[in-house]
Design a protein around this motif. Structure first.
Motif, PDB file in Angstrom:
ATOM      1  N   VAL A 189       1.146  -1.209   0.035  1.00  0.00           N
ATOM      2  CA  VAL A 189      -0.125  -0.018  -0.004  1.00  0.00           C
ATOM      3  C   VAL A 189       0.896   1.163   0.231  1.00  0.00           C
ATOM      4  O   VAL A 189       0.433   2.308  -0.496  1.00  0.00           O
ATOM      5  N   GLN A 234       2.408   1.530  -3.552  1.00  0.00           N
ATOM      6  CA  GLN A 234       1.193   1.921  -4.476  1.00  0.00           C
ATOM      7  C   GLN A 234       1.050   3.472  -4.281  1.00  0.00           C
ATOM      8  O   GLN A 234       1.139   4.369  -5.262  1.00  0.00           O
ATOM      9  N   ALA A 235       1.077   3.963  -3.283  1.00  0.00           N
ATOM     10  CA  ALA A 235       0.884   5.437  -2.806  1.00  0.00           C
ATOM     11  C   ALA A 235       1.891   6.257  -3.294  1.00  0.00           C
ATOM     12  O   ALA A 235       1.633   7.282  -3.973  1.00  0.00           O
ATOM     13  N   SER A 286       1.459   6.412  -6.803  1.00  0.00           N
ATOM     14  CA  SER A 286       0.230   7.170  -7.213  1.00  0.00           C
ATOM     15  C   SER A 286       0.564   8.746  -7.382  1.00  0.00           C
ATOM     16  O   SER A 286      -0.002   9.515  -8.232  1.00  0.00           O
ATOM     17  N   TYR A 287       1.492   8.916  -6.792  1.00  0.00           N
ATOM     18  CA  TYR A 287       2.068  10.486  -6.637  1.00  0.00           C
ATOM     19  C   TYR A 287       2.824  10.776  -7.886  1.00  0.00           C
ATOM     20  O   TYR A 287       3.193  11.888  -8.017  1.00  0.00           O
ATOM     21  N   MET A 345      -7.340  11.593  -4.235  1.00  0.00           N
ATOM     22  CA  MET A 345      -7.052  10.450  -4.806  1.00  0.00           C
ATOM     23  C   MET A 345      -8.206   9.664  -5.254  1.00  0.00           C
ATOM     24  O   MET A 345      -8.256   9.213  -6.115  1.00  0.00           O
ATOM     25  N   LYS A 350      -9.760  11.087  -7.992  1.00  0.00           N
ATOM     26  CA  LYS A 350      -9.152  11.109  -9.275  1.00  0.00           C
ATOM     27  C   LYS A 350      -9.702   9.464  -9.831  1.00  0.00           C
ATOM     28  O   LYS A 350      -9.837   9.313 -11.003  1.00  0.00           O
TER      29      LYS A 350
END
Lengths: 328, 328
Positions: free
Chosen positions: A107, A110-111, A114-115, B29, B32
């Motif tokens: 996670v 993933q985060a 994601s940015y 997020m 999005k």
């Protein structure tokens, strides 16, 4: 580094529109039970869910202000700093590469992606560090370290600055210790505003390198990855810049894992916010400190963040700690 | 009962200083990923950790305003309504007795007594209901029911009223359905401010009495305690007052337990607040509704509260739902 409250104010003005002025929470029930006035700065509501956004974003803004805008930003981290640098690079539209150990939680990986950052997974923490040092030698690449950097420290200090601006003078401020960036910044801010305010650190007993360093007056390094649920305080050693600040702390506490689990559950229950175990370190330190006080005190607990992976979450909530009410 | 937006405004002014104007949260997020604009009204930050504080406190304030201050207040509940009535009675300095089943979670019994109420534990839910009806016949005793009461409904409606005052018109409002008090109040508030706004309910598939009642156009009662993690939506039947409002809902969804667990984990992760499973019902309903939309929508999800007992918490976090990213 001889930073003052003026530097904190400069930084606060620099990053003010980019970060959240996070809420200060209280629990009337907890205050009743403990007999003190306890305020919580909830950095879980900061961008990326932790205070680390402050330092990362300040460092890039400062580089740009000084005409040193890098073409590429890199960082090494398995936790909140990874997400912070990825997020901050994105808002300044600079490509970022984050080196993370491949055993980091999915996670968090993933985060970070994601940015918009490029995530490079390495087999070990040692390889991550090696990679980032190697890459940082390239032209136009800027490495944002997780704590041992003046602008990172000043950025983290804005959390306590905001808190004391909002609630006024307090008797003591409690913050967790990983590499010491948050505590160093908190010292500059708190002592700068109110010289009598105590600034107190907390670290897991199982990762007590900072405590040992302070006792021996020289930086001690852990030889293996410590076994602690406080992933924000697993750092193997503090830095030379942060260590000079840590020496000025009023007190320092080593916290047991069971105490950390107890407060993670209770603060989640009372404040209704997600609490990462690193945040609970300061609360147990505050409890032990309050036990020694003869008068009612007003204090601030810095809640570092709200990012928890699945395995840690299951360990925290294994047993029911809410059956035993907090008391001093 | 023919309540209008004027009644909601009267109630909001009546209880304004006693309750929290809770924050409206968003996740950039999530927006999005879903391609819509989603706002969350975080009633976990309400007094006692749930929206129920609104209705309980309004009912007592309304009695006092009408010179009907009771000498004693009673209520029957195993959950948030118990704490709400205990808290509200305390602020008006009226003794309260709360009848709770003896299998209620210790932490909820503890919280209810902490607010100063006399807690009477009974062997079954049936005995709890019997007791409260018997006691309510006594002089100067006032029974605050959990949902089927005009002033309770109007109190709960202030949550959506505050939200729409803050963020303006929305395409749809989603709220969970237990006895229907929150949805009834939300209908009066939302349609009163913006007639075109859809108001949509959600209920656990395993406790679908309201959904069945709407389909059959007459109130259906569950014959046994439903098996659902959404303890705020376990009510056996809606009331005659709330049912008239529920008939006016634009849509109604039945939600699977696995979908509820999925969103409890994800909303906790993204919003950094404690989410009780009942809160997650509305998010899954919203997801299913958004899948049918061809244009970008602006919606509100009402997060009912943040009170979770240990057993429920362990069931929620058993498997890692964060491995699968939300999408439509």
């Amino acid at each position: 580094m001889n930073a003052t409250i003026k530097d904190i104010i400069t930084v606060k003005n620099r990053i003010n529109k980019l970060i959240n002025n996070t809420p200060v929470l209280t629990s009337s029930m907890l205050n009743k039970w403990l007999g003190h006035e306890v305020y919580f700065k909830a950095e879980g509501f900061q961008k990326i869910g932790a205070f680390k956004a402050r330092g990362a974003c300040n460092t890039i803004a400062w580089l740009i202000e000084n005409n040193q805008r890098p073409n590429h930003i890199i960082a090494n981290s398995s936790g909140n700093h990874a997400q912070a640098v990825a997020w901050a690079s994105k808002i300044f539209d600079i490509p970022a590469t984050i080196y993370m150990p491949d055993f980091s939680s999915k996670v968090k990986i993933q985060a970070t992606s994601s940015y918009g950052a490029n995530v490079v997974l390495c087999e070990s923490r040692a390889m991550v560090d090696e990679k980032v040092i190697q890459e940082s030698k390239k032209d136009d690449v800027y490495w944002i370290p997780p704590f041992n950097h003046e602008q990172v420290i000043l950025g983290q200090g804005t959390a306590i600055y905001e808190t004391l601006q909002e609630i006024g003078e307090v008797d003591a401020v409690f913050a967790p210790c990983g590499g010491g960036g948050l505590l160093s910044g908190s010292l500059i801010a708190a002592k700068g505003l109110f010289p009598k305010t105590k600034v107190i650190g907390a670290e897991p007993l199982n990762a007590n390198d900072a405590s040992m360093s302070l006792q021996k007056n020289t930086i001690q390094r852990l030889t293996s990855t410590p076994q602690t649920l406080a992933d924000g305080a697993m750092t193997l050693a503090v830095g030379d810049i942060t260590f000079e600040y840590l020496k000025k702390l009023d007190e320092f506490y080593e916290i047991k894992e069971s105490e950390m689990i107890y407060w993670t559950q209770w603060l989640t229950h009372l404040l209704k916010v997600r609490i990462e175990p690193t945040s609970a370190l300061s609360m147990e330190a505050a409890k032990q400190w309050m036990q020694k006080q003869s008068k009612k005190k007003k204090i601030v607990i810095l809640l570092s963040g709200s990012n928890i992976d699945h395995v840690t979450n299951q360990k925290i909530w294994k047993d029911d700690m809410l059956l035993k009410k907090p008391s001093l």
